[in-house]
Design a protein around this motif. Structure first.
Motif, PDB file in Angstrom:
ATOM      1  N   GLN A 149       0.841  -1.194   0.000  1.00  0.00           N
ATOM      2  CA  GLN A 149       0.000   0.000   0.000  1.00  0.00           C
ATOM      3  C   GLN A 149       0.877   1.245   0.000  1.00  0.00           C
ATOM      4  O   GLN A 149       1.927   1.273   0.658  1.00  0.00           O
ATOM      5  CB  GLN A 149      -0.915   0.032   1.219  1.00  0.00           C
ATOM      6  CG  GLN A 149      -2.025  -0.988   1.150  1.00  0.00           C
ATOM      7  CD  GLN A 149      -3.028  -0.775   2.262  1.00  0.00           C
ATOM      8  OE1 GLN A 149      -2.683  -0.402   3.370  1.00  0.00           O
ATOM      9  NE2 GLN A 149      -4.291  -1.009   1.938  1.00  0.00           N
ATOM     10  N   ASP A 175       1.261   4.961   1.265  1.00  0.00           N
ATOM     11  CA  ASP A 175       0.677   5.761   2.335  1.00  0.00           C
ATOM     12  C   ASP A 175       0.301   7.134   1.789  1.00  0.00           C
ATOM     13  O   ASP A 175       0.445   7.402   0.588  1.00  0.00           O
ATOM     14  CB  ASP A 175       1.608   5.832   3.553  1.00  0.00           C
ATOM     15  CG  ASP A 175       2.883   6.630   3.326  1.00  0.00           C
ATOM     16  OD1 ASP A 175       2.979   7.355   2.309  1.00  0.00           O
ATOM     17  OD2 ASP A 175       3.779   6.539   4.168  1.00  0.00           O
ATOM     18  N   ARG A 217       4.618   6.945  -0.054  1.00  0.00           N
ATOM     19  CA  ARG A 217       5.779   6.126   0.300  1.00  0.00           C
ATOM     20  C   ARG A 217       5.425   4.663   0.091  1.00  0.00           C
ATOM     21  O   ARG A 217       4.314   4.233   0.398  1.00  0.00           O
ATOM     22  CB  ARG A 217       6.215   6.379   1.734  1.00  0.00           C
ATOM     23  CG  ARG A 217       6.786   7.758   1.939  1.00  0.00           C
ATOM     24  CD  ARG A 217       7.194   7.980   3.359  1.00  0.00           C
ATOM     25  NE  ARG A 217       6.022   7.863   4.226  1.00  0.00           N
ATOM     26  CZ  ARG A 217       5.961   8.308   5.471  1.00  0.00           C
ATOM     27  NH1 ARG A 217       7.002   8.891   6.015  1.00  0.00           N
ATOM     28  NH2 ARG A 217       4.862   8.167   6.168  1.00  0.00           N
ATOM     29  N   ARG A 245      11.735   2.506   2.525  1.00  0.00           N
ATOM     30  CA  ARG A 245      10.678   3.011   1.642  1.00  0.00           C
ATOM     31  C   ARG A 245      11.241   4.010   0.648  1.00  0.00           C
ATOM     32  O   ARG A 245      12.216   4.702   0.940  1.00  0.00           O
ATOM     33  CB  ARG A 245       9.571   3.686   2.449  1.00  0.00           C
ATOM     34  CG  ARG A 245       8.868   2.769   3.411  1.00  0.00           C
ATOM     35  CD  ARG A 245       7.921   3.529   4.294  1.00  0.00           C
ATOM     36  NE  ARG A 245       8.673   4.528   5.082  1.00  0.00           N
ATOM     37  CZ  ARG A 245       8.173   5.228   6.086  1.00  0.00           C
ATOM     38  NH1 ARG A 245       6.906   5.071   6.444  1.00  0.00           N
ATOM     39  NH2 ARG A 245       8.909   6.091   6.747  1.00  0.00           N
ATOM     40  N   GLU A 277      -4.093   3.523  -3.862  1.00  0.00           N
ATOM     41  CA  GLU A 277      -3.490   3.160  -2.580  1.00  0.00           C
ATOM     42  C   GLU A 277      -2.934   1.737  -2.602  1.00  0.00           C
ATOM     43  O   GLU A 277      -1.872   1.467  -2.052  1.00  0.00           O
ATOM     44  CB  GLU A 277      -4.544   3.294  -1.474  1.00  0.00           C
ATOM     45  CG  GLU A 277      -4.017   2.986  -0.092  1.00  0.00           C
ATOM     46  CD  GLU A 277      -5.092   3.154   0.968  1.00  0.00           C
ATOM     47  OE1 GLU A 277      -5.124   2.310   1.872  1.00  0.00           O
ATOM     48  OE2 GLU A 277      -5.874   4.116   0.888  1.00  0.00           O
TER      49      GLU A 277
END
Length: 161
Positions: free
Chosen positions: A9, A11, A15, A90, A105
């Motif tokens: 996912q 964010d 990231r 990340r 997302e």
């Protein structure tokens, strides 16, 4: 090599956690990745030094000033974003790349050997079955071609050539 498929996912800050297996010196992605809108598909493409070397080699094989070379340079070099990992492994994807690739997302990271792709999960799921069917047909075609070549090499009566 970049192997496997990971569901992830993004964010709110775009990231994305890159799998630890992808963050190695062996593939040149120990400190970060090169990322750009894919030339082949509606997704992001990323990788390390090996991917960069493959594209540079492909581009440099073409004569300077060649229209195809310029198109590759404009797409690959100009669209390139070197992305470093933060302390948690990340990368932060630029907004324009997320928009170009239609990323929501929910994303999927797809390992492709010297590179990996970042897909919107729904778009990847819709593509996966079609690509599997194409791969299945390619394996069948290769097997058929090999069988024909083997049979063509035999003499009448079943004796080998």
């Amino acid at each position: 090599m970049f192997l496997s498929t990971y569901e992830k996912q993004l964010d709110g800050k775009r990231r994305l956690l890159i799998p630890q297996e992808f963050r190695t010196a062996d593939n040149g992605a120990e400190h970060g990745v090169f990322c750009f809108f894919s030339i082949e598909s509606d997704c992001l493409e990323a990788g390390g030094d090996k991917l960069m070397a493959e594209y540079v080699s492909m581009i440099e094989e073409l004569p300077f000033g060649d229209d195809v070379r310029t198109a590759l340079e404009e797409t690959f070099y100009a669209g390139q974003r070197p992305l470093a990992y933060d302390g948690g492994g990340r990368i932060t994807l630029p907004e324009h790349l997320c928009q170009d690739a239609g990323l929501g997302e929910d994303v999927v990271i797809v390992g492709l050997g010297s590179r990996f792709q970042i897909w919107d999960r729904a778009r990847w799921n819709a593509r996966r079955d079609e690509r599997r069917a194409l791969a299945r047909q390619a394996v069948r075609d290769r097997g058929e071609a090999g069988r024909k070549a083997l049979l063509a090499g035999r003499r009448p009566g079943g004796e080998g050539a």
